[in-house]
Scaffold this motif. Sequence first.
Motif, PDB file in Angstrom:
ATOM      1  N   MET A  15      -3.335   3.854   2.620  1.00 13.36           N
ATOM      2  CA  MET A  15      -2.043   3.174   3.097  1.00 13.36           C
ATOM      3  C   MET A  15      -1.018   3.087   1.727  1.00 13.36           C
ATOM      4  N   SER A  16       0.164   2.862   2.032  1.00 13.57           N
ATOM      5  CA  SER A  16       1.138   2.569   0.808  1.00 13.57           C
ATOM      6  C   SER A  16       0.472   1.261   0.219  1.00 13.57           C
ATOM      7  N   GLY A  17       0.857   1.403  -1.055  1.00 19.24           N
ATOM      8  CA  GLY A  17       0.162   0.214  -1.764  1.00 19.24           C
ATOM      9  C   GLY A  17      -1.260   0.450  -2.404  1.00 19.24           C
ATOM     10  N   GLY A  19      -2.342   2.741  -4.585  1.00 21.25           N
ATOM     11  CA  GLY A  19      -2.409   3.082  -5.853  1.00 21.25           C
ATOM     12  C   GLY A  19      -2.546   4.473  -5.758  1.00 21.25           C
ATOM     13  N   LYS A  20      -2.553   5.361  -4.933  1.00 20.15           N
ATOM     14  CA  LYS A  20      -2.944   6.557  -4.826  1.00 20.15           C
ATOM     15  C   LYS A  20      -2.147   7.632  -5.743  1.00 20.15           C
ATOM     16  N   THR A  21      -1.086   7.280  -6.123  1.00 22.12           N
ATOM     17  CA  THR A  21      -0.132   8.045  -7.242  1.00 22.12           C
ATOM     18  C   THR A  21      -0.657   7.585  -8.388  1.00 22.12           C
ATOM     19  N   THR A  38       2.197  14.525  -2.567  1.00 18.34           N
ATOM     20  CA  THR A  38       3.006  15.105  -1.552  1.00 18.34           C
ATOM     21  C   THR A  38       4.331  14.772  -1.123  1.00 18.34           C
ATOM     22  N   ASP A  39       4.500  13.343  -1.414  1.00 17.68           N
ATOM     23  CA  ASP A  39       5.838  12.462  -1.402  1.00 17.68           C
ATOM     24  C   ASP A  39       6.959  13.525  -2.413  1.00 17.68           C
ATOM     25  N   ASP A  40       6.278  13.307  -3.443  1.00 16.53           N
ATOM     26  CA  ASP A  40       7.164  13.987  -4.511  1.00 16.53           C
ATOM     27  C   ASP A  40       7.660  15.265  -4.274  1.00 16.53           C
ATOM     28  N   TYR A  61      10.500  14.987  11.758  1.00 12.96           N
ATOM     29  CA  TYR A  61      10.916  16.294  10.743  1.00 12.96           C
ATOM     30  C   TYR A  61      10.359  15.763   9.369  1.00 12.96           C
ATOM     31  N   PHE A  62      10.231  14.628   9.076  1.00 13.15           N
ATOM     32  CA  PHE A  62       9.499  14.312   7.993  1.00 13.15           C
ATOM     33  C   PHE A  62       8.156  14.656   7.904  1.00 13.15           C
ATOM     34  N   ARG A  63       7.452  14.658   9.155  1.00 11.77           N
ATOM     35  CA  ARG A  63       5.880  14.941   9.241  1.00 11.77           C
ATOM     36  C   ARG A  63       5.818  16.287   9.210  1.00 11.77           C
ATOM     37  N   GLN A  64       6.814  17.166   9.715  1.00 13.53           N
ATOM     38  CA  GLN A  64       6.814  18.465   9.615  1.00 13.53           C
ATOM     39  C   GLN A  64       6.804  19.177   7.892  1.00 13.53           C
ATOM     40  N   THR A  83      -1.755  11.763  -1.478  1.00  9.59           N
ATOM     41  CA  THR A  83      -1.111  12.167  -0.216  1.00  9.59           C
ATOM     42  C   THR A  83      -0.261  10.718   0.273  1.00  9.59           C
ATOM     43  N   GLY A  84       0.891  10.946   1.004  1.00 12.56           N
ATOM     44  CA  GLY A  84       1.374   9.770   1.755  1.00 12.56           C
ATOM     45  C   GLY A  84       0.546   9.238   2.657  1.00 12.56           C
ATOM     46  N   GLY A  85       0.766   8.034   2.931  1.00 16.85           N
ATOM     47  CA  GLY A  85       0.025   7.173   3.731  1.00 16.85           C
ATOM     48  C   GLY A  85      -0.112   7.780   5.013  1.00 16.85           C
ATOM     49  N   GLY A  86       0.928   8.401   5.776  1.00 13.55           N
ATOM     50  CA  GLY A  86       0.715   9.164   7.103  1.00 13.55           C
ATOM     51  C   GLY A  86      -0.005  10.261   7.063  1.00 13.55           C
ATOM     52  N   ALA A  87      -0.527  10.978   5.895  1.00 10.04           N
ATOM     53  CA  ALA A  87      -0.612  12.363   5.975  1.00 10.04           C
ATOM     54  C   ALA A  87      -1.921  12.658   6.751  1.00 10.04           C
ATOM     55  N   ASN A 125      13.026   2.622  -0.728  1.00 11.11           N
ATOM     56  CA  ASN A 125      13.542   3.830  -0.602  1.00 11.11           C
ATOM     57  C   ASN A 125      12.448   4.886   0.071  1.00 11.11           C
ATOM     58  N   HIS A 126      11.182   4.705  -0.382  1.00  8.66           N
ATOM     59  CA  HIS A 126      10.068   5.271  -0.217  1.00  8.66           C
ATOM     60  C   HIS A 126       9.289   5.009   1.066  1.00  8.66           C
ATOM     61  N   ARG A 127       9.496   3.767   1.668  1.00  8.78           N
ATOM     62  CA  ARG A 127       8.690   3.369   2.801  1.00  8.78           C
ATOM     63  C   ARG A 127       9.630   2.801   4.023  1.00  8.78           C
ATOM     64  N   PRO A 128      10.299   3.854   4.577  1.00  3.16           N
ATOM     65  CA  PRO A 128      11.130   3.406   5.983  1.00  3.16           C
ATOM     66  C   PRO A 128      10.417   2.723   7.042  1.00  3.16           C
ATOM     67  N   LEU A 129       9.174   3.222   7.147  1.00  2.00           N
ATOM     68  CA  LEU A 129       8.281   2.277   8.251  1.00  2.00           C
ATOM     69  C   LEU A 129       7.842   1.166   7.911  1.00  2.00           C
ATOM     70  N   LEU A 130       8.021   0.511   6.508  1.00  2.00           N
ATOM     71  CA  LEU A 130       7.773  -0.754   6.491  1.00  2.00           C
ATOM     72  C   LEU A 130       8.911  -1.805   5.906  1.00  2.00           C
ATOM     73  N   ASP A 145      -3.701   0.369  13.266  1.00  2.00           N
ATOM     74  CA  ASP A 145      -3.676   1.539  13.811  1.00  2.00           C
ATOM     75  C   ASP A 145      -4.343   2.446  12.944  1.00  2.00           C
ATOM     76  N   ARG A 146      -4.508   2.464  11.797  1.00  2.00           N
ATOM     77  CA  ARG A 146      -4.844   3.486  10.970  1.00  2.00           C
ATOM     78  C   ARG A 146      -6.358   3.615  10.041  1.00  2.00           C
ATOM     79  N   TYR A 147      -6.781   2.129  10.010  1.00  2.00           N
ATOM     80  CA  TYR A 147      -7.960   2.214   9.053  1.00  2.00           C
ATOM     81  C   TYR A 147      -9.150   3.101   9.565  1.00  2.00           C
TER      82      TYR A 147
HETATM   83  C1  S3P Z   1       4.233   6.737   4.884  1.00  2.00           C
HETATM   84  C2  S3P Z   1       3.887   6.453   3.517  1.00  2.00           C
HETATM   85  C3  S3P Z   1       4.709   6.782   2.446  1.00  2.00           C
HETATM   86  C4  S3P Z   1       5.549   7.794   2.583  1.00  2.00           C
HETATM   87  C5  S3P Z   1       6.423   7.625   4.061  1.00  2.00           C
HETATM   88  C6  S3P Z   1       5.392   7.449   5.028  1.00  2.00           C
HETATM   89  C7  S3P Z   1       3.233   6.259   5.848  1.00  2.00           C
HETATM   90  O1  S3P Z   1       3.774   7.157   1.334  1.00  2.00           O
HETATM   91  O2  S3P Z   1       4.916   9.081   2.697  1.00  2.00           O
HETATM   92  O3  S3P Z   1       7.221   6.603   3.818  1.00  2.00           O
HETATM   93  O4  S3P Z   1       3.607   6.950   6.967  1.00  2.00           O
HETATM   94  O5  S3P Z   1       2.311   5.656   5.470  1.00  2.00           O
HETATM   95  P1  S3P Z   1       2.776   6.153   0.516  1.00  2.00           P
HETATM   96  O6  S3P Z   1       1.500   5.943   0.883  1.00  2.00           O
HETATM   97  O7  S3P Z   1       2.930   6.451  -0.861  1.00  2.00           O
HETATM   98  O8  S3P Z   1       3.778   4.872   0.172  1.00  2.00           O
END
Ligand code: S3P
Length: 178
Positions: A15-17, A19-21, A38-40, A61-64, A83-87, A125-130, A145-147
């Motif tokens: 998940m976001s937070g 510390g993956k990066t 992947t987000d960068d 579109y972002f997922r594509q 990877t981004g949290g939803g990858a 700016n990086h986490r519009p879903l949150l 939903d994801r764990y």
């Molecule tokens: C997302 C997490 C974000 C980023 C986007 C979607 C997600 O990355 O890819 O906002 O679906 O959980 P981080 O995991 O780096 O926050």
Amino acid sequence: MSKVINLKNIVLIGMSGAGKTVVGQYISNKLNMEFLDTDDIILQKTGKTIKDIFEKFGEEYFRQLESQVILENCLEGNKVISTGGGAILKDINRKALKENGILYFLKGTIETLISNIQSSPSWENHRPLLNKGSLYDNMQNMIRDRYKLYEESADYIIDIDNKSINEIGDEIIFIFKQ
Ligand code: S3P
């Protein structure tokens, strides 16, 4: 002739937070392996923030873009990939990441994740879903939903609570070198 060592990718999921990066950067420096986020790459490719992409073109579109980046960059080995949290939500991404990578799920409690997110100044700016409504509720729903999917996708589950970046990175390096 020097021998070419072909290592698998170290792929960080969670998940976001989680510390993956920062953990990925630490591992990449220590093992002298190329680092990818992947987000960068999406940011560089589009010149837009993730928030802008979601607002103007929508999540699909972002997922594509995310799948495209994974398929283009993650099939060769020798890289550390954050990877981004939803990858891992898409089959095609999970397959590609697993093809030549070992997946480490950085697993933390909601308290750890929220505290890490809030310590990064421009997290919205990086986490519009949150960023709409309650961060706690949004995180709780996502964890629910994801764990299971993170756990099923992972080769290793790394507990991140009460650990420093170096401790988490060293734990992954230790497992990777076995
Ligand atoms: C997302 C997490 C974000 C980023 C986007 C979607 C997600 O990355 O890819 O906002 O679906 O959980 P981080 O995991 O780096 O926050």
